[in-house]
Design a protein around this motif. Structure first.
Motif, short mmCIF file in Angstrom:
data_model
loop_
_atom_site.label_atom_id
_atom_site.label_comp_id
_atom_site.label_asym_id
_atom_site.label_seq_id
_atom_site.Cartn_x
_atom_site.Cartn_y
_atom_site.Cartn_z
N SER A 565 -33.46 39.25 36.09
CA SER A 565 -32.59 38.14 35.75
C SER A 565 -32.20 38.20 34.27
O SER A 565 -31.03 38.00 33.91
CB SER A 565 -33.27 36.82 36.07
N GLU A 566 -33.17 38.48 33.43
CA GLU A 566 -32.89 38.57 32.00
C GLU A 566 -31.98 39.76 31.68
O GLU A 566 -31.08 39.66 30.82
CB GLU A 566 -34.21 38.71 31.23
N LEU A 567 -32.20 40.86 32.41
CA LEU A 567 -31.32 42.01 32.23
C LEU A 567 -29.88 41.65 32.59
O LEU A 567 -28.93 41.97 31.85
CB LEU A 567 -31.79 43.18 33.11
N LEU A 568 -29.69 40.98 33.71
CA LEU A 568 -28.35 40.58 34.14
C LEU A 568 -27.73 39.60 33.14
O LEU A 568 -26.54 39.71 32.81
CB LEU A 568 -28.41 39.95 35.53
N LYS A 569 -28.54 38.68 32.65
CA LYS A 569 -28.03 37.70 31.70
C LYS A 569 -27.57 38.36 30.42
O LYS A 569 -26.51 38.02 29.86
CB LYS A 569 -29.11 36.65 31.40
N ASP A 570 -28.34 39.34 29.93
CA ASP A 570 -27.96 40.06 28.72
C ASP A 570 -26.66 40.82 28.92
O ASP A 570 -25.78 40.83 28.04
CB ASP A 570 -29.07 41.04 28.31
N ASN A 782 -18.95 25.16 27.38
CA ASN A 782 -19.77 24.47 28.40
C ASN A 782 -21.26 24.79 28.29
O ASN A 782 -21.92 25.06 29.28
CB ASN A 782 -19.27 24.85 29.80
N ASP A 783 -21.76 24.77 27.09
CA ASP A 783 -23.19 25.02 26.83
C ASP A 783 -23.64 26.41 27.29
O ASP A 783 -24.81 26.62 27.65
CB ASP A 783 -24.07 23.95 27.50
N ILE A 784 -22.73 27.36 27.27
CA ILE A 784 -23.09 28.77 27.49
C ILE A 784 -23.27 29.39 26.11
O ILE A 784 -22.31 29.51 25.34
CB ILE A 784 -22.01 29.53 28.29
N TYR A 785 -24.49 29.79 25.80
CA TYR A 785 -24.80 30.32 24.47
C TYR A 785 -24.86 31.84 24.53
O TYR A 785 -25.60 32.42 25.32
CB TYR A 785 -26.13 29.75 23.98
N ILE A 786 -24.06 32.48 23.66
CA ILE A 786 -23.94 33.93 23.62
C ILE A 786 -24.44 34.43 22.26
O ILE A 786 -24.08 33.86 21.22
CB ILE A 786 -22.47 34.37 23.83
N PRO A 787 -25.27 35.50 22.23
CA PRO A 787 -25.79 36.00 20.95
C PRO A 787 -24.72 36.69 20.11
O PRO A 787 -23.92 37.47 20.61
CB PRO A 787 -26.88 36.99 21.39
N PHE A 788 -24.70 36.37 18.79
CA PHE A 788 -23.78 36.96 17.82
C PHE A 788 -24.55 37.31 16.55
O PHE A 788 -25.54 36.63 16.20
CB PHE A 788 -22.67 35.98 17.45
N ASP A 789 -24.05 38.32 15.85
CA ASP A 789 -24.47 38.50 14.46
C ASP A 789 -23.69 37.51 13.61
O ASP A 789 -22.58 37.09 13.97
CB ASP A 789 -24.15 39.93 14.00
#
Length: 828
Positions: A565-570, A782-789
């Motif tokens: 699940s974490e792999l898919l989310k990443d 919509n509260d979807i948090y995506i990682p950024f530098d």
């Protein structure tokens, strides 16, 4: 040969007429002494008058005998062959000129004329008439002699006549002879008639050179179709087998021609065809040619054309259900078959499809191969639902598999489509929970888990999806189970996506392949799938992954569902981020769009100033001492898409209007009396009207959104009080109402300017949070948090969002301490 015989007969008849004509002319000319008959041909007889009377009597007798012979023959031979009676054929159809009706009529006429010839003692002419009567009698006897050659000879002659003249005859005689004949169920009679139809059918086929069939060929097809339906209704199996063999031969004949005509017989009889299967015994089935050939002949004959870039069938509709329908007609709904023979028949149907798909001739082109592939998938679906586990385990899943390279593409499609459907039945469809169908699906998956796993590891899923995803979607979307009398939320599309996504995270060795698969499934619209899988928490997706894992893999093959699940989310997060960055670059604000947007903002402000000219006078009186200052009218943040659109939507225009009115109210702040009233207060209007009356203000302008309130003691009090006032709508100001005397206020707005400002990182950071690894997670939507530098995020936000600040110079004068009043509605 037949045309030659027909021509020879016509020449013979014309020759007879010419010879007789010459004899008659010579006799008449001799009687009137115009010519002299040679002595060698002249008759030397004494008592010519007695002879003429005897000949006349004999001639009359011959005419009577001729009529009697015809009458006798008509009475004895009353048979009708293919709608044509034997008597009619002999007397009317077979002769070209010497038709019996003509001969008898002519015989009676010459008898009467001969009476005149005898009266005038025209010896030679009378002899000629007598000779002609003998010739007529000979012709009649000769034509009738065929009766004594036997019925077969007559049938052969009539058959030849029909085949030569079927276009003139038409199909009515065929229809009557076939469908209204009392011997319709006689196998001998049926075979004889079908033999004639086959020859006529083949001859008419030779005249077709394009897809526009002749009307006559269509009529022949209808006669054949109606005959089959009629025989089915008679419930006699031997005749059904005969007509099916015949129809099979018709398709075979058509397919053998240089130009294949798209026949429609199958489309006319398909419903009755499957119903008739119950009437046919096993022995009849296996001894019939149609059972082994009909299927392939139908596909060979099927014609597919391209119309508006879409494939369109001209005939042979519904063939993708052919094998499954045969299965249900002969096996599932027929208890007379022994178990061994049932297996034999299922195997035959399976092998027939296999041969047709992989080993068929060149006549089956790519478009038809796709139709056969669809039929094969339908049959596999039938075998799954009916629990035919033996043939599925021993033949389908244990087939050539991935070893047969030449047939890999078609097999992949069937294999994957079947696996998705088994997954759907085994754990995703609530309508079949606990049923035999679900148990069958689970049993099949458990029996072939190793083979399925090996196949999934072997197949390169990105290539498969790029070529075959539309086929899988199109097929499986029609397989979803539906309740009989109600609607349901369709789930099969989600099941298809889940199968491929979960397969990808188990079998792919690198994230790029998984990303390719996700791209094939969802394109550049990751938002929907991200929200479905990771809407609230990860429990839902983990449960789905665990169900999939238990069906297709054993416990030791992979990491836990949590890790998958974490792999898919990443992967989805990275894909979503790339899409957003790409979209930001594509929609970045340019100098052209920025300048255009600034012009529109200025124009919108000026339009609203002009619209409210009573509040914002263009010129101030020179004798007034006024306040002058530069003010920020408003500040707001917009996405680049709004700016690039340049056209201001009504939300921005209303915001501008509200900003102007707020500015106006702000400068009057110390000259307005404002009262707060509760939302549930039923005297809001009365409070405002009383306030203005008590202030002794001659209010002429009402600023607010409405003047009628429900639930008030007097809901139209304010409306009546302000009916002669200037009304100014206050967008987004439903809880504020002001009554002012605008004549006491002089206000002028000028030098409107618009400034674009990049958001600071502190402002951006308010929409972010950090994960356990310290990564910046940006709330993309919509509260979807995506990682950024940090640098990456700042660059991205500067592209997709701009802060817009509007300034203006304002000059105003307030002539007295109180210019109006208002109310502000507050919550309880």
């Amino acid at each position: 040969m037949k045309n030659k015989s027909k021509t020879s007969k016509l020449i013979w008849e014309i020759t007879v007429i010419l010879v007789i004509s010459i004899i008659f002319i010579a006799s008449i000319l001799a009687d009137f002494s115009i010519i002299k008959i040679p002595d060698i041909l002249a008759l030397r007889i004494n008592g010519k008058e007695d002879l003429l009377l005897s000949l006349f009597t004999t001639q009359a007798t011959l005419s009577t005998i001729s009529i009697a012979i015809i009458a006798l023959a008509s009475g004895v031979v009353s048979d009708s062959i293919f709608g044509i009676s034997v008597t009619r054929y002999i007397s009317q159809l077979k002769p070209h000129i010497f038709k019996h009706q003509r001969l008898i009529t002519f015989s009676l006429i010459i008898t009467f004329i001969n009476f005149i010839a005898v009266s005038f003692n025209l010896f030679n002419t009378s002899i000629a008439f007598f000779f002609l009567s003998i010739v007529i009698s000979i012709i009649l006897v000769k034509d009738l002699f065929v009766i004594f050659l036997g019925k077969r000879e007559i049938k052969n002659q009539i058959e030849s006549y029909i085949i030569e003249n079927y276009r003139t005859i038409g199909m009515d005689n065929f229809r009557i002879s076939l469908l209204e004949n009392e011997n319709i169920t006689s196998t001998i009679h049926l075979k004889e008639n079908l033999n004639i139809i086959k020859k006529v059918f083949e001859k008419e086929l030779d005249l077709q050179f394009d897809d526009n069939k002749s009307q006559l060929l269509e009529e022949i097809e209808l006669v054949i179709s109606d005959l089959f339906i009629n025989l089915y209704e008679k419930k006699k199996s031997d005749t059904i087998v005969i007509i099916l063999d015949f129809i099979c031969d018709c398709y075979k004949i058509s397919n053998s021609k240089k130009f294949i005509v798209a026949l429609s017989i199958w489309d006319n009889i398909s419903t009755e065809f499957f119903k008739s299967m119950k009437l046919i015994s096993e022995e009849q089935m296996y001894n019939s040619t149609w059972f082994y050939q009909f299927h392939s002949h139908l596909f060979y004959n099927k014609k597919i054309i391209i119309v508006d870039n879409k494939e369109r069938s001209l005939n042979c509709f519904g063939l993708k259900y052919y094998t499954s329908s045969i299965y249900y007609a002969l096996i599932k709904n027929n208890s007379s078959y022994a178990q061994f023979n049932r297996k034999k028949l299922v195997n035959f149907l399976y092998e027939d499809l296999k041969d047709l798909l992989f080993y068929s001739q060149d006549q089956i082109d790519k478009k038809k191969k796709t139709e056969i592939l669809r039929e094969f998938c339908e049959f596999i679906k039938t075998l799954i639902e009916e629990g035919e586990t033996e043939i599925l385990n021993n033949r389908f899943f244990n087939w050539f598999g991935y070893r047969d390279k030449d047939k890999m593409d078609e097999y992949q499609v069937m294999f994957i489509t079947s696996c998705v459907y088994l997954y759907y039945l085994a754990c995703r469809e609530d309508l079949i929970k606990g049923t035999e169908t679900q148990k069958n699906a689970i049993e099949i998956l458990n029996s072939n888990k190793g083979k399925i796993k090996d196949f999934l590891y072997y197949i390169y899923l990105p290539d498969f999806l790029s070529k075959n995803l539309s086929f899988v979607y199109d097929h499986l979307m029609r397989w979803e189970k539906m309740p009989p009398e109600e609607a349901k939320c369709l789930i099969i599309d989600d099941v298809i996506n889940d199968f491929f996504v979960f397969t990808a995270i188990y079998i792919c060795w690198n994230n790029d392949d998984i990303s390719k698969i996700v791209l094939s499934l969802f394109g550049n619209h990751t938002f929907s799938i991200f929200t479905r899988y990771f809407r609230d928490d990860d429990k839902g997706i983990i449960k789905l992954i665990e169900e999939y894992h238990s069906l297709f893999f054993s416990g030791k093959e992979s990491a836990s569902a949590q890790e998958k699940s974490e792999l898919l989310k990443d992967i989805l997060s990275e894909k979503y981020k790339k899409e957003e960055i790409a979209s930001g670059k594509e929609n970045a604000v340019t100098d052209v769009t920025k300048n255009k947007f600034i012009e529109n903002i200025k124009k919108a402000f000026q339009d609203k100033v002009d619209e409210n000219s009573c509040l914002f006078e263009k010129e101030l009186q020179n004798d007034k001492e006024y306040v002058q200052q530069k003010v920020c009218i408003c500040e707001f943040t917009l996405p680049s898409s709004f700016i690039n659109d340049s056209k201001l939507d009504h939300y921005i225009v209303n915001f501008i209007h509200s900003a102007l009115l707020n500015l106006y109210i702000h400068i009057l702040n110390n000259a307005l009396i404002i009262k707060e009233v509760k939302y549930n207060d039923r005297t809001k209007q009365k409070t405002l009207v009383t306030l203005i009356k008590d202030m002794d203000i001659d209010a002429d302008t009402f600023i607010g959104n409405r003047d009628v309130f429900w639930g008030e003691e007097d809901k139209e009090l304010l409306k009546n009080f302000t009916k002669n006032m200037k009304h100014i709508k206050f967008p987004n100001g439903n809880n504020h109402f002001y009554l002012v005397d605008h004549r006491l206020v002089h206000c002028h707005l000028s030098d409107i300017s618009v400034e674009f400002i990049d958001l600071s990182y502190n402002e951006i950071e308010k929409q972010c949070k950090k994960d356990d690894d310290g990564r910046i997670l940006y709330n993309i939507t919509n509260d979807i948090y995506i990682p950024f530098d940090k640098a990456e995020l700042e660059e991205h936000i500067q592209r997709i969002k701009k802060k817009i600040r509007v300034h203006a110079h304002i000059h105003y004068v307030i002539e007295c301490d109180e210019v109006g009043g208002g109310i502000q509605i507050v919550s309880d």
